[in-house]
Design a protein around this motif. Structure first.
Motif, PDB file in Angstrom:
ATOM      1  N   PHE A   1       0.842  -1.204   0.000  1.00 52.43           N
ATOM      2  CA  PHE A   1       0.000   0.000   0.000  1.00 52.43           C
ATOM      3  C   PHE A   1       0.875   1.251   0.000  1.00 52.43           C
ATOM      4  N   GLY A   2       0.537   2.195  -0.851  1.00 51.28           N
ATOM      5  CA  GLY A   2       1.252   3.461  -0.901  1.00 51.28           C
ATOM      6  C   GLY A   2       2.382   3.526  -1.911  1.00 51.28           C
ATOM      7  N   LEU A   3       2.819   2.384  -2.453  1.00 52.40           N
ATOM      8  CA  LEU A   3       3.864   2.448  -3.470  1.00 52.40           C
ATOM      9  C   LEU A   3       3.375   3.232  -4.678  1.00 52.40           C
ATOM     10  N   ARG A   4       4.289   3.990  -5.279  1.00 57.61           N
ATOM     11  CA  ARG A   4       3.926   4.790  -6.454  1.00 57.61           C
ATOM     12  C   ARG A   4       4.914   4.554  -7.584  1.00 57.61           C
ATOM     13  N   GLY A   5       4.400   4.523  -8.784  1.00 60.55           N
ATOM     14  CA  GLY A   5       5.208   4.568  -9.990  1.00 60.55           C
ATOM     15  C   GLY A   5       5.092   5.958 -10.567  1.00 60.55           C
ATOM     16  N   GLU A   6       6.172   6.727 -10.479  1.00 57.25           N
ATOM     17  CA  GLU A   6       6.128   8.150 -10.811  1.00 57.25           C
ATOM     18  C   GLU A   6       6.414   8.444 -12.279  1.00 57.25           C
ATOM     19  N   GLN A   7       6.803   7.428 -13.036  1.00 51.79           N
ATOM     20  CA  GLN A   7       7.164   7.620 -14.431  1.00 51.79           C
ATOM     21  C   GLN A   7       6.458   6.579 -15.254  1.00 51.79           C
ATOM     22  N   VAL A   8       5.808   6.996 -16.316  1.00 54.22           N
ATOM     23  CA  VAL A   8       5.151   6.070 -17.233  1.00 54.22           C
ATOM     24  C   VAL A   8       5.895   6.107 -18.559  1.00 54.22           C
ATOM     25  N   THR A   9       6.378   4.959 -19.007  1.00 52.29           N
ATOM     26  CA  THR A   9       7.039   4.892 -20.304  1.00 52.29           C
ATOM     27  C   THR A   9       6.013   5.182 -21.394  1.00 52.29           C
ATOM     28  N   ALA A  10       6.347   6.099 -22.283  1.00 53.24           N
ATOM     29  CA  ALA A  10       5.394   6.601 -23.272  1.00 53.24           C
ATOM     30  C   ALA A  10       4.974   5.530 -24.264  1.00 53.24           C
ATOM     31  N   LEU A  11       3.811   5.750 -24.846  1.00 54.97           N
ATOM     32  CA  LEU A  11       3.203   4.799 -25.765  1.00 54.97           C
ATOM     33  C   LEU A  11       4.116   4.455 -26.935  1.00 54.97           C
ATOM     34  N   ALA A  12       4.836   5.428 -27.461  1.00 54.23           N
ATOM     35  CA  ALA A  12       5.667   5.202 -28.654  1.00 54.23           C
ATOM     36  C   ALA A  12       7.008   4.565 -28.336  1.00 54.23           C
ATOM     37  N   ALA A  13       7.360   4.471 -27.068  1.00 56.07           N
ATOM     38  CA  ALA A  13       8.667   3.925 -26.696  1.00 56.07           C
ATOM     39  C   ALA A  13       8.633   2.405 -26.727  1.00 56.07           C
ATOM     40  N   GLY A  14       9.792   1.813 -26.950  1.00 51.13           N
ATOM     41  CA  GLY A  14       9.900   0.363 -26.867  1.00 51.13           C
ATOM     42  C   GLY A  14      10.289  -0.076 -25.467  1.00 51.13           C
ATOM     43  N   PRO A  15      10.272  -1.387 -25.216  1.00 46.39           N
ATOM     44  CA  PRO A  15      10.506  -1.910 -23.867  1.00 46.39           C
ATOM     45  C   PRO A  15      11.978  -1.931 -23.484  1.00 46.39           C
ATOM     46  N   SER A  16      12.239  -1.664 -22.213  1.00 44.11           N
ATOM     47  CA  SER A  16      13.587  -1.769 -21.643  1.00 44.11           C
ATOM     48  C   SER A  16      13.612  -2.856 -20.579  1.00 44.11           C
ATOM     49  N   LEU A  17      14.811  -3.309 -20.247  1.00 45.16           N
ATOM     50  CA  LEU A  17      14.983  -4.253 -19.152  1.00 45.16           C
ATOM     51  C   LEU A  17      14.779  -3.548 -17.815  1.00 45.16           C
ATOM     52  N   VAL A  18      14.107  -4.231 -16.880  1.00 41.75           N
ATOM     53  CA  VAL A  18      13.921  -3.663 -15.546  1.00 41.75           C
ATOM     54  C   VAL A  18      14.460  -4.554 -14.430  1.00 41.75           C
ATOM     55  N   LEU A  19      14.770  -5.814 -14.741  1.00 44.54           N
ATOM     56  CA  LEU A  19      15.261  -6.721 -13.706  1.00 44.54           C
ATOM     57  C   LEU A  19      15.984  -7.887 -14.383  1.00 44.54           C
ATOM     58  N   ALA A  20      17.093  -8.325 -13.769  1.00 44.34           N
ATOM     59  CA  ALA A  20      17.801  -9.518 -14.223  1.00 44.34           C
ATOM     60  C   ALA A  20      18.223 -10.313 -13.003  1.00 44.34           C
ATOM     61  N   GLU A  21      17.883 -11.605 -12.977  1.00 43.72           N
ATOM     62  CA  GLU A  21      18.180 -12.465 -11.838  1.00 43.72           C
ATOM     63  C   GLU A  21      18.892 -13.725 -12.319  1.00 43.72           C
ATOM     64  N   ARG A  22      19.925 -14.109 -11.588  1.00 41.95           N
ATOM     65  CA  ARG A  22      20.732 -15.277 -11.954  1.00 41.95           C
ATOM     66  C   ARG A  22      20.330 -16.477 -11.100  1.00 41.95           C
ATOM     67  N   PHE A  23      20.050 -17.602 -11.776  1.00 45.23           N
ATOM     68  CA  PHE A  23      19.651 -18.832 -11.113  1.00 45.23           C
ATOM     69  C   PHE A  23      20.520 -19.988 -11.580  1.00 45.23           C
ATOM     70  N   ALA A  24      20.585 -21.037 -10.766  1.00 44.02           N
ATOM     71  CA  ALA A  24      21.112 -22.304 -11.253  1.00 44.02           C
ATOM     72  C   ALA A  24      20.142 -22.826 -12.312  1.00 44.02           C
ATOM     73  N   PRO A  25      20.641 -23.439 -13.381  1.00 42.21           N
ATOM     74  CA  PRO A  25      19.746 -23.842 -14.470  1.00 42.21           C
ATOM     75  C   PRO A  25      18.697 -24.868 -14.066  1.00 42.21           C
ATOM     76  N   GLY A  26      18.944 -25.589 -12.986  1.00 42.07           N
ATOM     77  CA  GLY A  26      17.969 -26.578 -12.522  1.00 42.07           C
ATOM     78  C   GLY A  26      17.039 -26.061 -11.446  1.00 42.07           C
ATOM     79  N   ALA A  27      17.043 -24.762 -11.200  1.00 39.03           N
ATOM     80  CA  ALA A  27      16.192 -24.185 -10.162  1.00 39.03           C
ATOM     81  C   ALA A  27      14.721 -24.450 -10.453  1.00 39.03           C
TER      82      ALA A  27
END
Length: 268
Positions: A138-164
């Motif tokens: 509760f209360g979290l805010r997203g203060e920036q909205v990526t515009a309609l004409a923009a393409g997608p960017s990476l927001v998170l990368a997580e490393r796992f063991a391949p058998g996870a």
């Protein structure tokens, strides 16, 4: 205006949170991105929420740094502020299609977020929403909205063991580590095509030993906002970079050049 080629996507009680893509603390919950993905959304997309077709709706994925308790995801938990000064409650909020065990962090909001000439400006959590540990968002805010004409960017990368758990069958046997990549919105090849060699070789992974490699293959090739980079080398992945123009959102907008640090989920 964007036209859909496939159906995919996704104040003021506390300080705002930066949308910069930085390493996250283990106990830090935030909204990583708000992505104005499609306007208009095809009427049939309402089926993602079990609702009848409806015209004139936008699709806007909202991605969190934490996984969410699906039972607490509801449209009334979100308020979208527009440039017209209005606060819009979505007509639909769903984790679909990103519902696999290691996903479940991107909520697709559907609603009239850009009537007339107005645009969505920010998103706030205004009702019960919890992460998988039961912590309130509760209360979290997203203060920036990526515009309609923009393409997608990476927001998170997580490393796992391949058998996870959750990665079974995604990578070939010679994989030494798997990097789960989260984008702002759903990604495919151009015009909804499957991910292919062009997308694999557009990605560069920096390893702890200083080498740069491309993934052995890309796994989880479904049209949500998660893909898996299967890496043959054992030296831990520390960052990922992607060349502009290879990963397309449902409106066929291609990614800008994008890079992000990798968070290790492996207990060494």
């Amino acid at each position: 205006m964007k036209l859909l080629t496939i159906v995919t996507l996704l104040g003021f009680s506390i300080p705002s949170f930066s949308q910069e893509h930085k390493q996250l603390g283990a106990d830090e919950a935030r909204i990583l991105s708000v992505y104005h993905g499609l306007d208009p959304l095809p009427p049939r997309a309402m089926a993602l929420c079990g609702l009848p077709p409806a015209a004139g709706q936008d699709g806007m994925p909202v991605t969190f740094s934490v996984q969410l308790n699906s039972a607490t995801v509801s449209a009334t938990a979100f308020a979208v502020e527009t440039s017209a000064g209005e606060f819009v409650t979505p007509v639909c909020a769903t984790l679909r299609p990103a519902v696999e065990p290691l996903e479940q962090r991107t909520v697709l909001l559907i609603g009239p977020f850009s009537p007339g000439d107005s645009l969505p400006l920010r998103v706030e959590i205004v009702d019960q929403l919890e992460d998988i540990e039961g912590n309130s968002l509760f209360g979290l805010r997203g203060e920036q909205v990526t515009a309609l004409a923009a393409g997608p960017s990476l927001v998170l990368a997580e490393r796992f063991a391949p058998g996870a758990s959750g990665l079974e069958g995604e990578c070939p046997e010679e994989t030494a580590q798997a990097v789960l990549l989260t984008w702002e919105g759903g990604v495919t090849g151009p015009q909804g095509a499957n991910l292919a060699e062009a997308q694999r070789t557009a990605m560069s992974i920096l390893l702890e030993n200083g080498d740069r490699v491309v993934p052995l293959s890309l796994g989880d090739d479904d049209p949500d906002n998660h893909i898996i980079g299967c890496v043959a080398e054992a030296s831990p992945a520390v960052s990922v970079s992607v060349v502009a123009g290879f990963f397309h959102d449902p409106g066929d907008d291609a990614n800008p050049a994008t890079s992000i640090d990798v968070i290790s989920k492996i207990i060494e």
